[in-house]
Structure formats: structure tokens, C-alpha cells
Design an enzyme around this catalytic site. Structure first.
Site, mmCIF file in Angstrom:
data_model
loop_
_atom_site.group_PDB
_atom_site.id
_atom_site.type_symbol
_atom_site.label_atom_id
_atom_site.label_comp_id
_atom_site.label_asym_id
_atom_site.label_seq_id
_atom_site.Cartn_x
_atom_site.Cartn_y
_atom_site.Cartn_z
ATOM 1 N N CYS A 284 -22.911 -45.075 -2.779
ATOM 2 C CA CYS A 284 -23.060 -43.444 -3.726
ATOM 3 C C CYS A 284 -24.579 -43.515 -2.709
ATOM 4 O O CYS A 284 -25.123 -42.493 -3.004
ATOM 5 C CB CYS A 284 -22.695 -42.881 -4.875
ATOM 6 N N HIS B 87 -26.428 -37.680 -7.797
ATOM 7 C CA HIS B 87 -25.234 -38.308 -6.880
ATOM 8 C C HIS B 87 -24.116 -37.274 -7.660
ATOM 9 O O HIS B 87 -24.176 -37.486 -9.001
ATOM 10 C CB HIS B 87 -25.033 -39.582 -7.143
ATOM 11 N N ASN C 199 -16.909 -37.056 -5.810
ATOM 12 C CA ASN C 199 -17.331 -37.680 -5.367
ATOM 13 C C ASN C 199 -17.482 -37.296 -4.011
ATOM 14 O O ASN C 199 -16.386 -38.538 -3.451
ATOM 15 C CB ASN C 199 -16.944 -38.894 -6.212
HETATM 16 N N1 ACO Z 1 -4.537 -38.029 -15.209
HETATM 17 C C1 ACO Z 1 -4.403 -38.352 -16.214
HETATM 18 N N2 ACO Z 1 -4.084 -39.803 -16.775
HETATM 19 C C2 ACO Z 1 -5.527 -40.378 -16.519
HETATM 20 C C3 ACO Z 1 -5.701 -40.511 -15.201
HETATM 21 C C4 ACO Z 1 -5.342 -39.135 -14.045
HETATM 22 N N3 ACO Z 1 -6.255 -39.172 -13.072
HETATM 23 N N4 ACO Z 1 -6.515 -41.524 -15.272
HETATM 24 C C5 ACO Z 1 -6.437 -42.654 -16.036
HETATM 25 N N5 ACO Z 1 -6.176 -42.118 -16.729
HETATM 26 C C6 ACO Z 1 -5.008 -42.849 -17.706
HETATM 27 C C7 ACO Z 1 -5.409 -44.094 -18.466
HETATM 28 O O1 ACO Z 1 -4.014 -44.370 -17.823
HETATM 29 C C8 ACO Z 1 -5.970 -44.052 -19.859
HETATM 30 O O2 ACO Z 1 -4.504 -43.789 -20.461
HETATM 31 P P1 ACO Z 1 -4.022 -45.314 -21.495
HETATM 32 O O3 ACO Z 1 -4.555 -44.943 -23.036
HETATM 33 O O4 ACO Z 1 -2.538 -44.623 -21.777
HETATM 34 O O5 ACO Z 1 -3.981 -46.477 -21.077
HETATM 35 C C9 ACO Z 1 -6.540 -42.879 -20.175
HETATM 36 O O6 ACO Z 1 -6.005 -42.117 -19.636
HETATM 37 C C10 ACO Z 1 -8.281 -43.244 -20.157
HETATM 38 O O7 ACO Z 1 -8.104 -43.843 -19.168
HETATM 39 P P2 ACO Z 1 -10.151 -44.337 -19.451
HETATM 40 O O8 ACO Z 1 -9.585 -44.788 -17.983
HETATM 41 O O9 ACO Z 1 -10.535 -45.001 -20.597
HETATM 42 O O10 ACO Z 1 -10.538 -42.684 -19.409
HETATM 43 P P3 ACO Z 1 -11.785 -42.714 -18.896
HETATM 44 O O11 ACO Z 1 -11.909 -41.428 -19.990
HETATM 45 O O12 ACO Z 1 -12.866 -43.866 -18.761
HETATM 46 O O13 ACO Z 1 -12.492 -41.592 -17.564
HETATM 47 C C11 ACO Z 1 -13.050 -41.881 -15.441
HETATM 48 C C12 ACO Z 1 -11.824 -42.336 -16.708
HETATM 49 C C13 ACO Z 1 -13.026 -40.018 -15.178
HETATM 50 C C14 ACO Z 1 -13.080 -42.559 -14.256
HETATM 51 C C15 ACO Z 1 -14.303 -42.399 -16.139
HETATM 52 O O14 ACO Z 1 -14.247 -43.544 -17.518
HETATM 53 C C16 ACO Z 1 -15.648 -42.340 -15.342
HETATM 54 O O15 ACO Z 1 -16.038 -40.599 -15.103
HETATM 55 N N6 ACO Z 1 -16.039 -42.994 -14.656
HETATM 56 C C17 ACO Z 1 -16.954 -43.265 -14.049
HETATM 57 C C18 ACO Z 1 -16.717 -43.433 -12.852
HETATM 58 C C19 ACO Z 1 -16.678 -43.104 -12.019
HETATM 59 O O16 ACO Z 1 -17.334 -41.491 -11.601
HETATM 60 N N7 ACO Z 1 -17.342 -43.222 -10.850
HETATM 61 C C20 ACO Z 1 -17.435 -42.343 -9.278
HETATM 62 C C21 ACO Z 1 -17.247 -43.378 -8.310
HETATM 63 S S1 ACO Z 1 -18.381 -44.459 -8.666
HETATM 64 C C22 ACO Z 1 -19.896 -44.077 -7.893
HETATM 65 O O17 ACO Z 1 -20.343 -42.773 -7.851
HETATM 66 C C23 ACO Z 1 -21.199 -44.181 -9.067
#
Ligand code: ACO
Length: 320
Positions: free
Chosen positions: A111, A247, A277
Site C-alpha cells: 500500500c 492511503h 482499500n
Molecule cells: N463482519 C462481521 N464480523 C466480522 C467481520 C466482518 N466482515 N470480520 C471480523 N468479524 C468479527 C470477528 O470474527 C470478531 O468476532 P468475535 O468477537 O466473535 O471473535 C469481531 O468481528 C471483532 O473482530 P476484530 O478483528 O477484533 O475486529 P476489529 O474491530 O479489529 O476490526 C478491522 C477489524 C476492521 C480489520 C480492523 O482491525 C482494522 O481496521 N484494521 C486495520 C487493517 C486494515 O485496514 N488493513 C487494510 C490492509 S493493510 C493496509 O492497507 C495497510
């Protein structure tokens, strides 16, 4: 001499996949996706290819720059989802557009790729090796996604953005760029396993795997840090920056960066709601939108900042 952006362009696939569409495939819903990421829809390639999207974005950038393809001296394509292992995407784009004598290569920094491409082109141009360059960030990242994995498949989209650079006496002011492999395993997409006369590996290709919270923590720490580093290095007051073009991974990351820098969120434009993204393509797609709708005016100071797998991150200061 420094590099100045004299034309931009973007291209995205025709097909739109909404959050509701994804809810039919994996256990998710629009509310979960949009509140946690800001994403409402993304474009996904059906007929489009990486080289085709890149060429379309580049054609528009060349038109705006009033630059003939045959005059381009350097092509750099930032991507982690090229059509082939080889030839590189830069050569395919050159062939498509009629760029005949340019140096061309692809660059892999996930990215952060477009930012690395910009910095690389700037270095060549400042050294006097090339008078102009075409730089492109492009992904058909949808093919690297496990569409059964709800934790990643809701996040990404396909697209391309391009910029034509020309040497001038203003434009690119300075940059910082970093990488650190210590946390490489929090965001990966492995290629084929070793498979030859000596070793038998699984010949299938792998999909994106991500520890979301680790990536989130990394982004909200390192992005403000590197922007502060750049401001300090150049003696620039943050109030003098018209826009921070980050980004587009996630709206919560961008809001959090704005807060940590103590800047109004209006200075951090977003389009992640429309495209998801798009990895290396996200910064140049947004840059092109802002260039074409008049938000960017001559003399504006802007900061571009990328972050992603590697881990890689950085920022560049430009005078438009
Ligand atoms: N829909 C519904 N529930 C979901 C989904 C979904 N798509 N994905 C995960 N869950 C659930 C999980 O299973 C978990 O359930 P549980 O509590 O029963 O175990 C719950 O939601 C919470 O999961 P987390 O992974 O803790 O959720 P979080 O609040 O951290 O959000 C996210 C996840 C959005 C990916 C967040 O961590 C984030 O924004 N991270 C940044 C990563 C990013 O933006 N990456 C992009 C690529 S990297 C880059 O470009 C640099």
C-alpha cells in the site's frame, strides 16, 4: 531540479460490489463493515486486467499533461497484483500506450507502493537521469483475496491511479520513507511454495492474511510519526498543509491520524467509502479526484502518506 506532477488519471473496474452483496457470501453486514472501516462498496475486476487499468489511468494522465507517450523516459508501476510474474506491468503499459524508449520496472511496497514510486522517480529526475516519468499505482487485489474470509474480503477493491512527472523548479519538496520487517507476518500474501526437482511444495498460490488489529496499531502510530518527521525535516508548519492525502485503508485509521496530529479531519480527504482499500492505487486515485474537481490549486502544499505490508510507510511533501 525537482519532479512536478503535471497530469493525473484514474481507472476503476465497472463492477460494483456493495456491502449487502458481500453479506450474501459471508456472515457480515453493512453496519459492521461501514462502522469499522467506512467502506460501503468497492470495484472488482471482471474483464479488467492490472495492465489494462494501469494503461487507462496513464492515458488520462498523459492527456492532461499534454505529453506524447513516445516522449516518456521512465515508467514505474507500483503493484502487488501484476498480471504476470514477468514481463513486468510497466512494459505491458508501455506497449499498450506506445511508449517505446522508456526504462520500465515494477516496484513492490504494497500500500506504500505509489509513494515509493514517486520518491524513486524524483531521485532519478533530481540526479538528471530522466526529464520526465510516468508513475502508476494499480491493483487487481481481488484475485489475492480469500472470498470466504470475512475478516479480509470486505476491505479491498481494485483500481489504478497515475501521474506524469516533469522536472521543474518546484513541486516535490521532500520525503521520508521507512520499512521494518520485524512485523512482516501481520500482513502477508505468500507466492508459490518452492516446488522443483529437489522439493515438492504445494503449487497453489496463497491469499492475503492479516492481523487487523496489529495493522491498525502500526498505522495510527507510524503515519503521524512520519508526517511529524517530514514537517520537522522541512521546517514546515502543519497549518501550512492544505491536505493530508493518506492511503485509503480505513476511515477510522485516517480519523485517528488526524486526531493524533491535532488537525481538522476536513484536511484528510477520503474516498474509501466508494473504493475500499485499493492498496498502491488508493493515493493516486484520490489525488486525481482532487486534481480534477478543483480541490488542488497551484501553490498548495500537500502531504501524501502511505503505509502497508512490509511493514512499509512514508510521506512526501509537494507543492502543487
Ligand atoms: N463482519 C462481521 N464480523 C466480522 C467481520 C466482518 N466482515 N470480520 C471480523 N468479524 C468479527 C470477528 O470474527 C470478531 O468476532 P468475535 O468477537 O466473535 O471473535 C469481531 O468481528 C471483532 O473482530 P476484530 O478483528 O477484533 O475486529 P476489529 O474491530 O479489529 O476490526 C478491522 C477489524 C476492521 C480489520 C480492523 O482491525 C482494522 O481496521 N484494521 C486495520 C487493517 C486494515 O485496514 N488493513 C487494510 C490492509 S493493510 C493496509 O492497507 C495497510
Amino acid at each position: 531540479m525537482t519532479a512536478r506532477i503535471i497530469g493525473t488519471g484514474r481507472a476503476v473496474p465497472a463492477e460494483i460490489i456493495t456491502n449487502d452483496d458481500l453479506a450474501k457470501v459471508v456472515e457480515t453486514n453493512d453496519e459492521w463493515i461501514s462502522t469499522r472501516t467506512g467502506i460501503r462498496q468497492r470495484r472488482v475486476a471482471k474483464e479488467e486486467t492490472t495492465a489494462g487499468l494501469a494503461a487507462e489511468a496513464a492515458r488520462k494522465a498523459l492527456e492532461q499533461a499534454c505529453m506524447a507517450p513516445e516522449d516518456i523516459q521512465l515508467v514505474i508501476v507500483a503493484t502487488c497484483s501484476s498480471d504476470y510474474f514477468f514481463p513486468n506491468t510497466a512494459c505491458l503499459v508501455a506497449e499498450e500506450l506506445g511508449i517505446r524508449h522508456a526504462a520500465g520496472f515494477d516496484l513492490s511496497a504494497a500500500c506504500t507502493g505509489f509513494l515509493y514510486a514517486l520518491n524513486t522517480a524524483q531521485a532519478y529526475m533530481a540526479a538528471g537521469m530522466y526529464k520526465n516519468a510516468l508513475i502508476i499505482g494499480v491493483e487487481t487485489i481481488s484475485k489475492l483475496i480469500d472470498w470466504k474470509d470475512r475478516s479480509t474480503c470486505v476491505l479491498f477493491g481494485d483500481g489504478a491511479g497515475a501521474a506524469v512527472l516533469e522536472t521543474g523548479d518546484r513541486g516535490f519538496l521532500d520525503m521520508v520513507q521507512h520499512s521494518d520487517g520485524e512485523k512482516a507476518d501481520v500482513l502477508t500474501c505468500r507466492t508459490r511454495a518452492m516446488n522443483n526437482l529437489l522439493v515438492s511444495g504445494d503449487p497453489s498460490l496463497d491469499y492475503i492474511k492479516m492481523e487487523g488489529q496489529e495493522v491498525f496499531k502500526f498505522a495510527v502510530k507510524k503515519v503521524p510519526e512520519c508526517i511529524e518527521e517530514l514537517l520537522e525535516k522541512t521546517g514546515t508548519a502543519r497549518e501550512d498543509i492544505k491536505y493530508f492525502i493518506l492511503h485509503q485503508a480505513n476511515s477510522r485509521i485516517i480519523s485517528s491520524v488526524a486526531k493524533r496530529l491535532k488537525m481538522e479531519e476536513e484536511k484528510f480527504p477520503m474516498n474509501v467509502n466508494l473504493y475500499g482499500n485499493t492498496s498502491a492505487a488508493s493515493i493516486p486515485i484520490l489525488l486525481d479526484e482532487m486534481n480534477r474537481d478543483g480541490r488542488l490549486q497551484r501553490g498548495d502544499k500537500i502531504i501524501l502518506s502511505g503505509f502497508g505490508a512490509g511493514l512499509t510507510w512514508g510521506a512526501a511533501l509537494l507543492e502543487w
